[in-house]
Write an enzyme that holds these catalytic residues in place. Structure first.
Site, short mmCIF file in Angstrom:
data_model
loop_
_atom_site.label_atom_id
_atom_site.label_comp_id
_atom_site.label_asym_id
_atom_site.label_seq_id
_atom_site.Cartn_x
_atom_site.Cartn_y
_atom_site.Cartn_z
N CYS A 131 0.85 -1.19 0.00
CA CYS A 131 0.00 0.00 0.00
C CYS A 131 0.89 1.26 0.00
O CYS A 131 0.68 2.18 -0.79
CB CYS A 131 -0.93 -0.02 1.21
SG CYS A 131 -2.16 1.27 1.21
N CYS A 132 1.91 1.28 0.87
CA CYS A 132 2.84 2.43 0.90
C CYS A 132 3.60 2.55 -0.41
O CYS A 132 3.86 3.66 -0.88
CB CYS A 132 3.84 2.28 2.05
SG CYS A 132 3.22 2.79 3.66
N CYS A 214 -1.10 8.38 7.51
CA CYS A 214 -2.45 8.11 7.00
C CYS A 214 -3.35 7.68 8.17
O CYS A 214 -2.89 6.98 9.09
CB CYS A 214 -2.40 6.99 5.98
SG CYS A 214 -1.53 7.42 4.47
N CYS A 217 -3.49 4.05 9.55
CA CYS A 217 -2.23 3.53 10.08
C CYS A 217 -1.65 4.41 11.19
O CYS A 217 -0.46 4.32 11.52
CB CYS A 217 -1.21 3.39 8.95
SG CYS A 217 -1.80 2.33 7.62
N CYS A 240 7.85 3.97 5.92
CA CYS A 240 7.12 3.87 4.64
C CYS A 240 8.00 3.40 3.48
O CYS A 240 7.48 3.03 2.44
CB CYS A 240 6.59 5.25 4.24
SG CYS A 240 5.11 5.70 5.11
S1 SF4 Z 1 0.50 4.65 5.66
FE1 SF4 Z 1 -1.13 3.06 5.57
S2 SF4 Z 1 -2.81 3.87 4.30
FE2 SF4 Z 1 -0.98 5.18 3.99
S3 SF4 Z 1 -0.03 4.38 2.17
FE3 SF4 Z 1 0.98 3.35 3.90
S4 SF4 Z 1 -0.20 1.45 4.34
FE4 SF4 Z 1 -1.43 2.77 2.92
#
Ligand code: SF4
Length: 248
Positions: A131-132, A214, A217, A240
């Site tokens: 996701c990151c 985010c 998270c 990240c």
């Molecule tokens: S911090 Fe969480 S929601 Fe944001 S990009 Fe990374 S995994 Fe995705």
């Protein structure tokens, strides 16, 4: 473009990269004791308009320092689609307080709804690294491709992985110079600057979120716990991947 033109373009890119790397490594030694103003003045002098300040909109300390060196500086905000409303509000407040800066909203190639469709919902729970990567690492890399240097708010006290952060560094992954003007700042120095200059701050900090990412998270750390323990709480993940292992 012909094959010859392609080869020439690739060679020009490789030469620029080698030149920037040599510059970064020389500056790493020369500016090892530079203060924030000196580091940013060097950045503005060396790169003209071809540098950008990364801001997570937790506060505007780095932006405030940068506009003193370059009033019309570009500011990079990774618009992941998962931010708290307060973080978006802080970004908009930055635009009002510093109207001369240009805020660059770096977005993923797919909206959150499209990502849910392709990867399944709540990827941040199942595979936060992916996701990151999709929502931060790729958009960052694509945006930085238009610059020769980027400036971050990474500090050595943030985490053990950041303890040796230099003021100027070479970012091999993104192929450009990385400047960390406040790397040496303690929490006290940071808070003093914030207070003395009346710097804009994300209202979530006052609500007990010392490290804001985010929304899915980010949790409030327990009293007395490491300030970053609220990021990806309950998971082994702590960064990240934006800083060769780190994200502000
Ligand atoms: S911090 Fe969480 S929601 Fe944001 S990009 Fe990374 S995994 Fe995705």
């Amino acid at each position: 473009m012909t094959t010859t033109e392609h080869n020439q373009a690739d060679q020009a890119k490789a030469e620029l990269k080698a030149e920037l790397k040599a510059l970064a490594l020389a500056a790493r030694a020369e500016l090892s004791d530079a203060d924030a103003a000196q580091a940013l003045a060097w950045t503005a002098r060396t790169f003209g308009r071809e540098w950008i300040v990364a801001a997570n909109m937790q506060d505007a300390v780095l932006i405030d320092l940068a506009v003193r060196a370059a009033p019309e500086v570009d500011v990079l905000f990774l618009q992941t689609g998962y931010h708290f409303a307060e973080t978006i509000g802080t970004r908009d407040a930055v635009a009002t307080v510093y109207p001369q800066v240009r805020i660059v909203n770096a977005q993923a190639n797919h909206s959150v709804a499209e990502q849910d469709l392709h990867e399944g919902p709540r990827l941040y729970e199942r595979d936060p690294d992916r996701c990151c990567f999709l929502r931060k690492v790729v958009p960052l890399r694509e945006t930085l491709a238009g610059y020769r240097a980027w400036v971050t708010g990474v500090r050595r006290v943030d985490a053990p992985t950041r303890a040796n952060t230099p003021i100027v560094d070479w970012d091999e992954g993104n192929g450009l110079v990385k400047v960390n003007p406040i790397a040496a700042w303690t929490d006290e120095e940071f808070n003093d600057y914030l207070t003395e200059h009346g710097i804009l701050e994300n209202p979530l900090v006052a609500e007990g979120y010392p490290s804001i990412g985010c929304a899915p998270c980010t949790a409030k750390p327990l009293p007395g716990a490491d300030p970053r323990s609220g990021r990806w709480a309950g998971l082994a993940k702590t960064e990240c991947g934006l800083h060769g292992g780190g994200d502000k």
